[in-house]
Design a protein around this motif. Structure first.
Motif, PDB file in Angstrom:
ATOM      1  N   ARG A  36     114.627  36.956  55.128  1.00 56.29           N
ATOM      2  CA  ARG A  36     115.210  36.754  53.796  1.00 56.29           C
ATOM      3  C   ARG A  36     115.658  35.302  53.710  1.00 56.29           C
ATOM      4  NH1 ARG A  36     112.977  39.111  50.660  1.00 56.29           N
ATOM      5  NH2 ARG A  36     111.530  39.317  52.350  1.00 56.29           N
ATOM      6  N   SER A  37     114.990  34.518  52.867  1.00 55.43           N
ATOM      7  CA  SER A  37     115.220  33.077  52.842  1.00 55.43           C
ATOM      8  C   SER A  37     115.442  32.564  51.428  1.00 55.43           C
ATOM      9  CB  SER A  37     114.014  32.354  53.451  1.00 55.43           C
ATOM     10  OG  SER A  37     114.205  30.960  53.402  1.00 55.43           O
ATOM     11  N   ASP A  38     116.369  31.628  51.323  1.00 53.37           N
ATOM     12  CA  ASP A  38     116.585  30.913  50.070  1.00 53.37           C
ATOM     13  C   ASP A  38     115.795  29.606  50.037  1.00 53.37           C
ATOM     14  OD1 ASP A  38     118.427  32.836  49.204  1.00 53.37           O
ATOM     15  OD2 ASP A  38     120.096  31.801  50.186  1.00 53.37           O
ATOM     16  N   ILE A  39     115.138  29.274  51.132  1.00 55.55           N
ATOM     17  CA  ILE A  39     114.470  27.981  51.238  1.00 55.55           C
ATOM     18  C   ILE A  39     113.066  28.033  50.649  1.00 55.55           C
ATOM     19  CG2 ILE A  39     113.665  26.197  52.838  1.00 55.55           C
ATOM     20  CD1 ILE A  39     115.976  27.282  54.715  1.00 55.55           C
ATOM     21  N   ASP A  40     112.277  28.997  51.047  1.00 57.79           N
ATOM     22  CA  ASP A  40     110.911  29.111  50.534  1.00 57.79           C
ATOM     23  C   ASP A  40     110.540  30.586  50.463  1.00 57.79           C
ATOM     24  OD1 ASP A  40     108.513  28.275  49.552  1.00 57.79           O
ATOM     25  OD2 ASP A  40     107.724  27.509  51.434  1.00 57.79           O
ATOM     26  N   GLY A  41     111.492  31.383  50.013  1.00 57.06           N
ATOM     27  CA  GLY A  41     111.314  32.835  50.009  1.00 57.06           C
ATOM     28  C   GLY A  41     110.291  33.355  49.026  1.00 57.06           C
ATOM     29  N   ASP A  42     109.827  32.500  48.114  1.00 60.34           N
ATOM     30  CA  ASP A  42     108.841  32.953  47.126  1.00 60.34           C
ATOM     31  C   ASP A  42     107.426  32.484  47.463  1.00 60.34           C
ATOM     32  OD1 ASP A  42     109.157  30.235  46.643  1.00 60.34           O
ATOM     33  OD2 ASP A  42     109.019  30.444  44.465  1.00 60.34           O
ATOM     34  N   HIS A  43     107.200  32.107  48.727  1.00 58.64           N
ATOM     35  CA  HIS A  43     105.897  31.545  49.104  1.00 58.64           C
ATOM     36  C   HIS A  43     104.736  32.442  48.690  1.00 58.64           C
ATOM     37  CE1 HIS A  43     102.603  29.779  51.355  1.00 58.64           C
ATOM     38  NE2 HIS A  43     102.359  30.981  51.841  1.00 58.64           N
ATOM     39  N   TYR A  44     104.821  33.720  48.994  1.00 62.14           N
ATOM     40  CA  TYR A  44     103.668  34.595  48.757  1.00 62.14           C
ATOM     41  C   TYR A  44     103.430  34.825  47.271  1.00 62.14           C
ATOM     42  CZ  TYR A  44     103.575  35.086  53.754  1.00 62.14           C
ATOM     43  OH  TYR A  44     103.495  34.796  55.097  1.00 62.14           O
ATOM     44  N   ARG A  45     104.460  34.867  46.460  1.00 66.12           N
ATOM     45  CA  ARG A  45     104.266  34.946  45.007  1.00 66.12           C
ATOM     46  C   ARG A  45     103.620  33.663  44.494  1.00 66.12           C
ATOM     47  NH1 ARG A  45     109.102  37.292  45.667  1.00 66.12           N
ATOM     48  NH2 ARG A  45     109.252  39.489  45.092  1.00 66.12           N
ATOM     49  N   TRP A  46     104.138  32.521  44.971  1.00 65.39           N
ATOM     50  CA  TRP A  46     103.577  31.239  44.561  1.00 65.39           C
ATOM     51  C   TRP A  46     102.099  31.155  44.955  1.00 65.39           C
ATOM     52  CZ3 TRP A  46     101.715  27.750  48.251  1.00 65.39           C
ATOM     53  CH2 TRP A  46     101.201  26.560  47.717  1.00 65.39           C
ATOM     54  N   TRP A  47     101.776  31.513  46.198  1.00 59.02           N
ATOM     55  CA  TRP A  47     100.397  31.405  46.671  1.00 59.02           C
ATOM     56  C   TRP A  47      99.468  32.310  45.858  1.00 59.02           C
ATOM     57  CZ3 TRP A  47      96.857  34.822  48.792  1.00 59.02           C
ATOM     58  CH2 TRP A  47      95.709  34.230  49.348  1.00 59.02           C
ATOM     59  N   THR A  48      99.898  33.538  45.586  1.00 54.52           N
ATOM     60  CA  THR A  48      99.081  34.477  44.815  1.00 54.52           C
ATOM     61  C   THR A  48      98.815  33.933  43.412  1.00 54.52           C
ATOM     62  OG1 THR A  48      99.937  36.340  46.068  1.00 54.52           O
ATOM     63  CG2 THR A  48      98.964  36.846  43.936  1.00 54.52           C
ATOM     64  N   LYS A  49      99.853  33.396  42.775  1.00 52.91           N
ATOM     65  CA  LYS A  49      99.688  32.824  41.437  1.00 52.91           C
ATOM     66  C   LYS A  49      98.799  31.586  41.482  1.00 52.91           C
ATOM     67  CE  LYS A  49     102.376  31.116  37.532  1.00 52.91           C
ATOM     68  NZ  LYS A  49     103.713  30.813  37.005  1.00 52.91           N
ATOM     69  N   HIS A  50      98.976  30.770  42.506  1.00 56.11           N
ATOM     70  CA  HIS A  50      98.243  29.508  42.621  1.00 56.11           C
ATOM     71  C   HIS A  50      96.756  29.731  42.917  1.00 56.11           C
ATOM     72  CE1 HIS A  50      97.547  25.309  43.619  1.00 56.11           C
ATOM     73  NE2 HIS A  50      97.065  25.661  44.793  1.00 56.11           N
ATOM     74  N   THR A  51      96.430  30.735  43.728  1.00 53.58           N
ATOM     75  CA  THR A  51      95.034  30.937  44.150  1.00 53.58           C
ATOM     76  C   THR A  51      94.329  32.068  43.406  1.00 53.58           C
ATOM     77  OG1 THR A  51      95.646  32.515  45.882  1.00 53.58           O
ATOM     78  CG2 THR A  51      95.600  30.156  46.482  1.00 53.58           C
ATOM     79  N   GLY A  52      95.092  32.997  42.838  1.00 46.11           N
ATOM     80  CA  GLY A  52      94.495  34.176  42.214  1.00 46.11           C
ATOM     81  C   GLY A  52      94.044  35.214  43.219  1.00 46.11           C
ATOM     82  N   ARG A  53      94.429  35.050  44.486  1.00 47.20           N
ATOM     83  CA  ARG A  53      94.022  35.962  45.552  1.00 47.20           C
ATOM     84  C   ARG A  53      95.144  36.941  45.890  1.00 47.20           C
ATOM     85  NH1 ARG A  53      89.527  34.428  48.460  1.00 47.20           N
ATOM     86  NH2 ARG A  53      88.653  32.401  47.926  1.00 47.20           N
ATOM     87  N   GLU A  54      94.744  38.040  46.506  1.00 47.15           N
ATOM     88  CA  GLU A  54      95.718  39.008  46.996  1.00 47.15           C
ATOM     89  C   GLU A  54      96.262  38.541  48.350  1.00 47.15           C
ATOM     90  OE1 GLU A  54      96.931  41.848  45.526  1.00 47.15           O
ATOM     91  OE2 GLU A  54      95.912  40.981  43.787  1.00 47.15           O
ATOM     92  N   PRO A  55      97.545  38.764  48.609  1.00 48.62           N
ATOM     93  CA  PRO A  55      98.104  38.346  49.895  1.00 48.62           C
ATOM     94  C   PRO A  55      97.566  39.173  51.048  1.00 48.62           C
ATOM     95  CG  PRO A  55      99.718  39.579  48.637  1.00 48.62           C
ATOM     96  CD  PRO A  55      98.539  39.369  47.733  1.00 48.62           C
ATOM     97  N   ASP A  56      97.669  38.620  52.260  1.00 44.98           N
ATOM     98  CA  ASP A  56      97.256  39.337  53.465  1.00 44.98           C
ATOM     99  C   ASP A  56      98.325  40.363  53.848  1.00 44.98           C
ATOM    100  OD1 ASP A  56      99.328  37.798  54.517  1.00 44.98           O
ATOM    101  OD2 ASP A  56      98.050  36.597  55.810  1.00 44.98           O
ATOM    102  N   ALA A  57      98.162  40.998  55.012  1.00 42.84           N
ATOM    103  CA  ALA A  57      99.083  42.068  55.424  1.00 42.84           C
ATOM    104  C   ALA A  57     100.509  41.556  55.578  1.00 42.84           C
ATOM    105  CB  ALA A  57      98.601  42.698  56.734  1.00 42.84           C
ATOM    106  N   TRP A  58     100.659  40.353  56.132  1.00 42.35           N
ATOM    107  CA  TRP A  58     102.006  39.788  56.280  1.00 42.35           C
ATOM    108  C   TRP A  58     102.603  39.456  54.920  1.00 42.35           C
ATOM    109  CZ3 TRP A  58     104.676  40.467  60.444  1.00 42.35           C
ATOM    110  CH2 TRP A  58     104.027  40.588  61.683  1.00 42.35           C
ATOM    111  N   GLY A  59     101.801  38.893  54.035  1.00 44.12           N
ATOM    112  CA  GLY A  59     102.282  38.569  52.696  1.00 44.12           C
ATOM    113  C   GLY A  59     102.722  39.799  51.935  1.00 44.12           C
TER     114      GLY A  59
END
Length: 201
Positions: free
Chosen positions: A48-71
């Motif tokens: 749980r992070s306040d630093i870059d806790g939205d990485h996977y949402r950002w990446w999904t929006k930026h690439t249009g791809r579905e996240p991997d198992a960790w995401g």
């Protein structure tokens, strides 16, 4: 946890708290005093992070791809450090976190819209001036390359890593923290003076 079949996780199944807990439970009561965990490659928080806790949402929006198992696990509220601490405390073991200081795995996917670009943080992508070799994707387009890391002579690089360390230490009841400088151990530009490296470290 995800790379091999085990009693607590089969390859292809989603990542879950139970999968990670099972890997800790497996060694409990067998003379293991402490359990250390590396929460990812050190660029993207798996807690749980306040630093870059939205990485996977950002990446999904930026690439249009579905996240991997960790995401998917993180997006669903997963927190590997919490699971580590809870299971270790349950079994009377000491929980320890090992954070990679400058891992370069999968960073060759910088600037590419590929499934593996999910491992490239927004901070890494948005700050080429903080890289040891900003042109590394052209210089060495595939595979492991020591010079893909961030430049530790830059204050912003050290400050971000320290913020991760501080956040984990303040939020979780851990007994030990390892600063993993071996993965990767290329931290400074080739001609950066040894005395200045020593002062920074």
């Amino acid at each position: 946890v995800l790379g091999v079949d085990s009693p607590f996780h089969r390859r292809g199944q989603p990542m879950s708290d139970e999968a990670l807990a099972g890997s800790i439970d497996e060694v409990a009561g067998r003379g293991v005093d402490a359990c250390a965990l590396s929460p990812g490659l050190g660029h993207i928080p798996w807690w749980r992070s306040d630093i870059d806790g939205d990485h996977y949402r950002w990446w999904t929006k930026h690439t249009g791809r579905e996240p991997d198992a960790w995401g998917r696990y993180i997006l669903d509220g997963g927190d590997v450090v919490k699971v580590l601490v809870d299971r270790c405390r349950h079994h009377g073991m000491a929980p320890a976190v090992s954070l990679r200081m400058n891992d370069v795995h999968r960073l060759e996917h910088l600037g590419r819209n590929t499934p593996n670009s999910i491992w490239v943080s927004r901070f890494y992508r948005d700050h080429p001036e903080l890289l040891l070799e900003p042109d590394h994707p052209q210089r060495r387009p595939r595979g492991y390359y020591h010079w893909r890391g961030q430049d530790w002579s830059k204050t912003a690089v050290r400050d971000r890593k320290l913020a991760f360390v501080r956040e984990i230490c303040e939020r979780y009841d851990i007994d030990a923290f390892e600063l993993d400088f071996l993965r990767d151990n290329t931290l400074f530009p080739r001609q950066f003076p040894a005395a200045e490296r020593t002062a920074i470290m």
